[in-house]
Design an enzyme around this catalytic site. Sequence first.
Site, mmCIF file in Angstrom:
data_model
loop_
_atom_site.group_PDB
_atom_site.id
_atom_site.type_symbol
_atom_site.label_atom_id
_atom_site.label_comp_id
_atom_site.label_asym_id
_atom_site.label_seq_id
_atom_site.Cartn_x
_atom_site.Cartn_y
_atom_site.Cartn_z
ATOM 1 N N HIS A 159 -5.010 -69.287 -49.397
ATOM 2 C CA HIS A 159 -4.048 -70.379 -49.304
ATOM 3 C C HIS A 159 -4.476 -71.262 -48.139
ATOM 4 O O HIS A 159 -4.589 -70.794 -47.004
ATOM 5 C CB HIS A 159 -2.630 -69.855 -49.081
ATOM 6 N N CYS A 160 -4.738 -72.530 -48.426
ATOM 7 C CA CYS A 160 -5.256 -73.441 -47.395
ATOM 8 C C CYS A 160 -4.139 -74.362 -46.910
ATOM 9 O O CYS A 160 -3.638 -75.182 -47.688
ATOM 10 C CB CYS A 160 -6.413 -74.269 -47.966
ATOM 11 N N PRO A 161 -3.730 -74.264 -45.635
ATOM 12 C CA PRO A 161 -2.657 -75.144 -45.149
ATOM 13 C C PRO A 161 -3.072 -76.613 -45.093
ATOM 14 O O PRO A 161 -2.226 -77.490 -45.146
ATOM 15 C CB PRO A 161 -2.368 -74.590 -43.749
ATOM 16 N N GLY A 173 -2.256 -77.737 -48.351
ATOM 17 C CA GLY A 173 -0.896 -77.332 -48.723
ATOM 18 C C GLY A 173 -0.837 -76.659 -50.071
ATOM 19 O O GLY A 173 0.153 -76.775 -50.789
ATOM 20 N N ASN A 174 -1.905 -75.946 -50.438
ATOM 21 C CA ASN A 174 -1.982 -75.368 -51.777
ATOM 22 C C ASN A 174 -2.941 -74.180 -51.721
ATOM 23 O O ASN A 174 -3.713 -74.023 -50.771
ATOM 24 C CB ASN A 174 -2.519 -76.421 -52.753
#
Length: 347
Positions: A181-183, A186-187
């Site tokens: 999950h990559c901040p 945001g996805n």
Amino acid sequence: MKSLQYQCKSRMEEQPKVYEAQCWGCAQWLVLPSYTPAFRCGWCGALSIQKPPKTARSRWKSRLIVFRDRAFVTFVLIIIASTVCGGVWVAFPVLFTSINFSFVFHSALTAILTFNTLFNFALCAHSPPGPVGKIAWGDVGFVPRGGLEGHTFCEYCKSPKPKGAHHCRTCGTCVMDMDHHCPFIGNCVGANNHRHFILFLLYTVISCFYVFGMGLYTGLKIWPSVISFNHARSARRVSIPLGLDLGTDVVARLFGSPLVVSARAVGLLYLVVSSIAICTGVGLLLYQQVSLLYSGETFLDSLVPYGKSKDREGWDNVRRVFGNRHPFWWLFPTFSVDSGIRKIHVR
Ligand SMILES: [Zn+2]
Ligand SMILES: [Zn+2]
Ligand SMILES: [Zn+2]
């Protein structure tokens, strides 16, 4: 029975003791030789794994994570906008004094790099990362033999989770071939947007390298003007050749320095430093992503301490994400992934 909490019944009157457990996939009762926290159904192939009950994330923590992701995405968009607009404002008036081939070439290159960076960022941020799709389960009447092979049960989604899928508590869904999950987008990064994520990193690295090179070249052009301007300033012949003067008389009085800088020179310094910093950081991430992809692993796989298997390495793994076309076409913007192997499992 739609829960992973299977029942074990001991037949005390019989020797040896046997256990019965219900498969969550096809709802058949299975006879087990002994109690085991994990078993595979001989009919549908579903895996039942007894785990401690998981607690749901509190509401305020979920909101905090959503806010964090939105802040990071906004930060990325501000960096992209400031780099593109700042770069054009700083470099173009200095390097191109008339509309010639060089001006058209660099304008087109800037537009292409910006478009591809934003296009891939938008797709990897807003597309479903790897939807699992509908899977028939829960009754032997409509689950064929081997129909749930390797599937486990997601307690959050209350539905089957195919092999390779992971549940993301931030996105609140299971993701096929979940990488992480990559901040910053945001996805999640999964089967559906892995290609766009890698292309976003690649175009970010190329763009920052281009900005760094152009920034250095602009600096070489500006530097003689800064020197001569300072000399003129010292001789009280005031002119402002390079944009807005930042009131450096105040700086000179405070620090006793005769150096005069313009807003454009400060912008140039920001661009050179930020572009090489971003280029280095994102370049390392890109290297990690490509090497994991080549190894046939996701980032989550690499965290499992069983060691890498050289058998799975190869360009076929890269083609699963980028498609079977010639690598030249991988760089072009496209909405679909014509991958043959990392297909989303849909039933
Ligand atoms: Zn079953
Ligand atoms: Zn799930
Ligand atoms: Zn996620």
